[in-house]
Design a protein around this motif. Sequence first.
Motif, short mmCIF file in Angstrom:
data_model
loop_
_atom_site.label_atom_id
_atom_site.label_comp_id
_atom_site.label_asym_id
_atom_site.label_seq_id
_atom_site.Cartn_x
_atom_site.Cartn_y
_atom_site.Cartn_z
N PHE A 108 0.85 -1.18 0.00
CA PHE A 108 0.00 0.00 0.00
C PHE A 108 0.89 1.23 0.00
CE2 PHE A 108 -2.20 -3.41 2.20
CZ PHE A 108 -3.42 -3.44 1.56
N ASP A 109 0.39 2.33 -0.56
CA ASP A 109 1.15 3.58 -0.50
C ASP A 109 1.39 3.98 0.94
OD1 ASP A 109 1.26 3.94 -3.29
OD2 ASP A 109 -0.72 4.88 -3.30
N GLY A 110 0.33 3.98 1.72
CA GLY A 110 0.41 4.36 3.13
C GLY A 110 -0.24 3.31 4.00
N VAL A 111 0.31 3.13 5.20
CA VAL A 111 -0.23 2.15 6.15
C VAL A 111 -0.32 2.80 7.52
CG1 VAL A 111 0.31 0.02 7.42
CG2 VAL A 111 0.57 0.09 4.93
N ILE A 112 -1.43 2.52 8.20
CA ILE A 112 -1.60 2.88 9.59
C ILE A 112 -1.79 1.57 10.34
CG2 ILE A 112 -2.99 4.14 11.28
CD1 ILE A 112 -4.00 5.84 8.79
N VAL A 113 -0.82 1.20 11.18
CA VAL A 113 -0.96 0.00 12.00
C VAL A 113 -1.68 0.45 13.28
CG1 VAL A 113 0.19 -1.90 13.17
CG2 VAL A 113 1.11 -1.04 11.02
N ALA A 114 -2.98 0.17 13.32
CA ALA A 114 -3.83 0.62 14.42
C ALA A 114 -4.11 -0.54 15.36
CB ALA A 114 -5.13 1.20 13.86
N ASP A 115 -3.13 -0.87 16.18
CA ASP A 115 -3.26 -2.04 17.04
C ASP A 115 -3.03 -1.76 18.51
OD1 ASP A 115 -0.49 -1.69 17.10
OD2 ASP A 115 -0.14 -3.85 17.19
N ASN A 116 -2.77 -0.49 18.87
CA ASN A 116 -2.56 -0.11 20.27
C ASN A 116 -1.43 -0.92 20.91
OD1 ASN A 116 -3.12 1.53 22.42
ND2 ASN A 116 -4.77 0.28 23.22
N GLY A 117 -0.46 -1.32 20.12
CA GLY A 117 0.70 -2.05 20.64
C GLY A 117 0.49 -3.54 20.85
N VAL A 118 -0.70 -4.07 20.53
CA VAL A 118 -1.00 -5.48 20.77
C VAL A 118 -0.11 -6.40 19.95
CG1 VAL A 118 -2.79 -7.27 20.59
CG2 VAL A 118 -3.37 -5.01 21.47
N LEU A 119 -0.02 -6.16 18.64
CA LEU A 119 0.81 -7.02 17.79
C LEU A 119 2.28 -6.91 18.16
CD1 LEU A 119 -0.76 -6.42 14.26
CD2 LEU A 119 -0.92 -8.49 15.63
N ARG A 120 2.71 -5.71 18.43
CA ARG A 120 4.12 -5.49 18.77
C ARG A 120 4.52 -6.33 19.97
NH1 ARG A 120 5.85 0.62 19.42
NH2 ARG A 120 3.90 0.63 18.29
N LYS A 121 3.63 -6.42 20.96
CA LYS A 121 3.93 -7.18 22.19
C LYS A 121 3.70 -8.68 22.02
CE LYS A 121 2.10 -3.39 24.70
NZ LYS A 121 0.83 -3.01 25.21
N ASN A 122 2.59 -9.06 21.38
CA ASN A 122 2.17 -10.45 21.37
C ASN A 122 2.48 -11.23 20.09
OD1 ASN A 122 1.07 -10.01 23.92
ND2 ASN A 122 -0.86 -9.33 23.05
N ALA A 123 2.69 -10.52 18.99
CA ALA A 123 2.96 -11.19 17.71
C ALA A 123 3.94 -10.35 16.90
CB ALA A 123 1.65 -11.41 16.94
N PRO A 124 5.19 -10.25 17.36
CA PRO A 124 6.13 -9.36 16.68
C PRO A 124 6.37 -9.70 15.22
CG PRO A 124 7.24 -10.70 18.34
CD PRO A 124 5.78 -10.93 18.51
N GLY A 125 6.27 -10.96 14.83
CA GLY A 125 6.44 -11.33 13.42
C GLY A 125 5.31 -10.75 12.57
N THR A 126 4.09 -10.85 13.05
CA THR A 126 2.94 -10.29 12.35
C THR A 126 3.03 -8.77 12.32
OG1 THR A 126 1.60 -12.18 13.04
CG2 THR A 126 0.41 -10.25 12.27
N PHE A 127 3.50 -8.18 13.42
CA PHE A 127 3.69 -6.72 13.47
C PHE A 127 4.69 -6.29 12.40
CE2 PHE A 127 6.06 -3.05 15.21
CZ PHE A 127 5.04 -2.13 15.24
N TYR A 128 5.78 -7.02 12.28
CA TYR A 128 6.79 -6.71 11.28
C TYR A 128 6.21 -6.77 9.86
CZ TYR A 128 10.98 -6.92 8.44
OH TYR A 128 11.93 -6.67 7.48
#
Length: 142
Positions: A108-128
Amino acid sequence: GGPAALGDGQHVRVRQRICRITPDSLDRHGEAVETIPYNINKIEAALEELHRKGFRSNAIICKDRAACKKLRSRMKTGNKPKIIRGEDMIKPGTDVIIPAYLTKGLEFDGVIVADNGVLRKNAPGTFYVACSRALHKLYVTE
C-alpha cells in the motif's frame, strides 16, 4: 511524532533465524515512521494526511477482524474504508481496513498500523509484516 519504538529487545523467527526487532529493522525507503496515539481522531487525521500527499492506496491494519469492525464503527468520516475479508479483492486506489493476518504479500502507498501495541507485544512477526506493507508512509499507533 518521531520514529516508532518497534519492541526493542523482542525477537522474531525469520527463515529459521532469530532476529531482533529494533527501530532500524524495517528496511524502508519512504518517509520516517511516525508514531501516533491510538485514537480514532488521530487515525482519521493520518488517513487524511495520506490523501493530501497524493497516496490513494492505503490500509489501516488492525490485529484481527473484530478490531477492524470496532475501528470502522468508530470512524466519523462519511466515506469509510471497506473491511477486507480473505476472499475479497482490493480495488486499486482505494482505502481498506484489513486484519494483519491478511496483509502478507500486499503493498500500500500508506499504512496505519492501528493495534494499540497489541501485535508489537504479542505477535512481533505479524507486526513486522504489517509494518513492511507501506511503500511510502507508515504510521504506528501506541
